[in-house]
Design a protein around this motif. Structure first.
Motif, PDB file in Angstrom:
ATOM      1  N   ALA A  59       0.853  -1.188   0.000  1.00 34.83           N
ATOM      2  CA  ALA A  59       0.000   0.000   0.000  1.00 34.83           C
ATOM      3  C   ALA A  59       0.890   1.241   0.000  1.00 34.83           C
ATOM      4  N   LEU A  60       0.369   2.321  -0.558  1.00 36.98           N
ATOM      5  CA  LEU A  60       1.112   3.575  -0.647  1.00 36.98           C
ATOM      6  C   LEU A  60       0.692   4.523   0.471  1.00 36.98           C
ATOM      7  N   ALA A  61       1.671   5.195   1.049  1.00 39.75           N
ATOM      8  CA  ALA A  61       1.385   6.249   2.025  1.00 39.75           C
ATOM      9  C   ALA A  61       0.854   7.459   1.272  1.00 39.75           C
ATOM     10  N   GLN A  62       0.198   8.363   2.004  1.00 31.52           N
ATOM     11  CA  GLN A  62      -0.466   9.502   1.381  1.00 31.52           C
ATOM     12  C   GLN A  62       0.042  10.822   1.963  1.00 31.52           C
ATOM     13  N   PRO A  63       1.241  11.241   1.608  1.00 31.12           N
ATOM     14  CA  PRO A  63       1.730  12.506   2.157  1.00 31.12           C
ATOM     15  C   PRO A  63       0.926  13.693   1.618  1.00 31.12           C
ATOM     16  N   PRO A  64       0.654  14.674   2.471  1.00 31.52           N
ATOM     17  CA  PRO A  64      -0.121  15.845   2.029  1.00 31.52           C
ATOM     18  C   PRO A  64       0.485  16.547   0.816  1.00 31.52           C
ATOM     19  N   ALA A  65       1.791  16.530   0.680  1.00 25.97           N
ATOM     20  CA  ALA A  65       2.429  17.213  -0.454  1.00 25.97           C
ATOM     21  C   ALA A  65       1.986  16.614  -1.788  1.00 25.97           C
ATOM     22  N   LEU A  66       1.775  15.307  -1.850  1.00 34.88           N
ATOM     23  CA  LEU A  66       1.339  14.714  -3.118  1.00 34.88           C
ATOM     24  C   LEU A  66      -0.131  14.969  -3.398  1.00 34.88           C
ATOM     25  N   ARG A  67      -0.946  15.042  -2.355  1.00 38.87           N
ATOM     26  CA  ARG A  67      -2.343  15.439  -2.580  1.00 38.87           C
ATOM     27  C   ARG A  67      -2.369  16.862  -3.128  1.00 38.87           C
ATOM     28  N   VAL A  96       4.099  18.650  -8.764  1.00 37.31           N
ATOM     29  CA  VAL A  96       4.830  17.992  -7.677  1.00 37.31           C
ATOM     30  C   VAL A  96       5.991  18.865  -7.182  1.00 37.31           C
ATOM     31  N   ARG A  97       6.638  19.558  -8.097  1.00 41.99           N
ATOM     32  CA  ARG A  97       7.720  20.468  -7.687  1.00 41.99           C
ATOM     33  C   ARG A  97       7.158  21.654  -6.900  1.00 41.99           C
ATOM     34  N   ALA A  98       6.047  22.224  -7.365  1.00 43.05           N
ATOM     35  CA  ALA A  98       5.446  23.370  -6.673  1.00 43.05           C
ATOM     36  C   ALA A  98       4.962  22.984  -5.276  1.00 43.05           C
ATOM     37  N   ALA A  99       4.594  21.720  -5.098  1.00 39.41           N
ATOM     38  CA  ALA A  99       4.148  21.248  -3.786  1.00 39.41           C
ATOM     39  C   ALA A  99       5.328  20.975  -2.849  1.00 39.41           C
ATOM     40  N   GLY A 100       6.547  21.049  -3.377  1.00 36.92           N
ATOM     41  CA  GLY A 100       7.732  20.860  -2.548  1.00 36.92           C
ATOM     42  C   GLY A 100       8.100  19.414  -2.279  1.00 36.92           C
ATOM     43  N   TYR A 101       7.576  18.500  -3.062  1.00 37.98           N
ATOM     44  CA  TYR A 101       7.902  17.085  -2.880  1.00 37.98           C
ATOM     45  C   TYR A 101       9.142  16.764  -3.703  1.00 37.98           C
ATOM     46  N   ARG A 102      10.187  16.294  -3.052  1.00 38.70           N
ATOM     47  CA  ARG A 102      11.427  15.902  -3.748  1.00 38.70           C
ATOM     48  C   ARG A 102      11.312  14.419  -4.094  1.00 38.70           C
ATOM     49  N   PHE A 103      11.389  14.108  -5.375  1.00 32.27           N
ATOM     50  CA  PHE A 103      11.120  12.746  -5.815  1.00 32.27           C
ATOM     51  C   PHE A 103      12.291  12.137  -6.568  1.00 32.27           C
ATOM     52  N   ALA A 104      12.374  10.825  -6.485  1.00 32.82           N
ATOM     53  CA  ALA A 104      13.310  10.052  -7.294  1.00 32.82           C
ATOM     54  C   ALA A 104      12.579   9.445  -8.491  1.00 32.82           C
ATOM     55  N   ARG A 143       6.135   4.623  -3.635  1.00 40.49           N
ATOM     56  CA  ARG A 143       5.916   4.526  -2.190  1.00 40.49           C
ATOM     57  C   ARG A 143       4.780   5.427  -1.707  1.00 40.49           C
ATOM     58  N   HIS A 144       4.450   6.459  -2.501  1.00 38.07           N
ATOM     59  CA  HIS A 144       3.459   7.456  -2.083  1.00 38.07           C
ATOM     60  C   HIS A 144       2.439   7.711  -3.187  1.00 38.07           C
ATOM     61  N   VAL A 145       1.250   8.154  -2.771  1.00 43.73           N
ATOM     62  CA  VAL A 145       0.210   8.562  -3.709  1.00 43.73           C
ATOM     63  C   VAL A 145      -0.500   9.784  -3.139  1.00 43.73           C
ATOM     64  N   GLY A 146      -0.921  10.640  -4.028  1.00 43.19           N
ATOM     65  CA  GLY A 146      -1.780  11.764  -3.679  1.00 43.19           C
ATOM     66  C   GLY A 146      -2.831  11.871  -4.762  1.00 43.19           C
ATOM     67  N   ALA A 147      -4.039  12.241  -4.397  1.00 40.35           N
ATOM     68  CA  ALA A 147      -5.121  12.329  -5.375  1.00 40.35           C
ATOM     69  C   ALA A 147      -5.964  13.562  -5.114  1.00 40.35           C
ATOM     70  N   ALA A 148      -6.549  14.087  -6.178  1.00 38.86           N
ATOM     71  CA  ALA A 148      -7.430  15.252  -6.042  1.00 38.86           C
ATOM     72  C   ALA A 148      -8.370  15.314  -7.235  1.00 38.86           C
ATOM     73  N   SER A 149      -9.523  15.930  -7.000  1.00 44.73           N
ATOM     74  CA  SER A 149     -10.453  16.237  -8.082  1.00 44.73           C
ATOM     75  C   SER A 149     -10.632  17.751  -8.092  1.00 44.73           C
ATOM     76  N   VAL A 150     -10.652  18.318  -9.285  1.00 47.96           N
ATOM     77  CA  VAL A 150     -10.765  19.769  -9.453  1.00 47.96           C
ATOM     78  C   VAL A 150     -11.827  20.052 -10.498  1.00 47.96           C
ATOM     79  N   ARG A 151     -12.708  20.970 -10.187  1.00 49.35           N
ATOM     80  CA  ARG A 151     -13.739  21.377 -11.146  1.00 49.35           C
ATOM     81  C   ARG A 151     -13.085  22.150 -12.279  1.00 49.35           C
TER      82      ARG A 151
END
Length: 172
Positions: A59-67, A96-104, A143-151
């Motif tokens: 399962a993937l963790a859900q850090p606020p930065a990815l949401r 993802v960059r604007a949210a400040g998440y540093r990714f590999a 390792r992580h997931v973030g999800a959102a819906s936008v009108r």
């Protein structure tokens, strides 16, 4: 850093996509088109993790930065009126960059439909039906997931739309 938009076939690709789709009652509010955005975000993550567990993935963790990254990507798509991983010429990793998440490693799935008519389960089902999107969703390196819906007014030829974004990543 690597951006991943297309991945190889997921293990279990011979199985029907429906084998990865959670039952309607498995995740809270997954079938409620009118659920609050934060509730829908949690439902998508729950459905993604249910699919991953069916395929033997963690399962993937859900850090606020990815949401937040998913929400930012959805807003860019909505404001540009362009359904694309690179709307208005933005870099695919802009959210993802604007949210400040540093990714590999990074990957994302997008889905658009008429506002108020689709659910979190509908969005995840669409990704699971597509071998390319399913491969991203099931990629064992994330390792992580973030999800959102936008009108997104006017996105679908003048219809009021919603853009669903799922951002997958592994931290650097």
């Amino acid at each position: 850093m690597a951006a991943l938009l297309v991945a190889s076939r997921a293990d279990g690709a011979a199985a029907a996509w429906t084998a990865y789709l959670a039952p309607a009652d498995a995740c809270a509010a997954a079938t409620e088109a009118g659920a609050a955005p934060a509730v829908q975000s949690r439902a998508v993550a729950c459905l993604v993790n249910w699919a991953r567990l069916q395929s033997g993935r963690r399962a993937l963790a859900q850090p606020p930065a990815l949401r937040r990254a998913s929400e930012l990507k959805g807003r860019i798509v909505a404001s540009c009126g362009q359904f694309s991983h690179t709307p208005c010429g933005e870099d695919v990793t802009a959210g993802v960059r604007a949210a400040g998440y540093r990714f590999a490693r990074f990957g994302e799935n997008l889905f658009a439909a008429t506002w108020g008519r689709v659910t979190a389960r509908d969005a995840v089902a669409a990704w699971l039906r597509s071998p390319r999107h399913r491969a991203i969703l099931l990629d064992p390196s994330f390792r992580h997931v973030g999800a959102a819906s936008v009108r997104a007014p006017e996105l679908l030829g003048g219809q009021d739309a919603v853009v669903w974004t799922a951002t997958f990543a592994s931290p650097s």
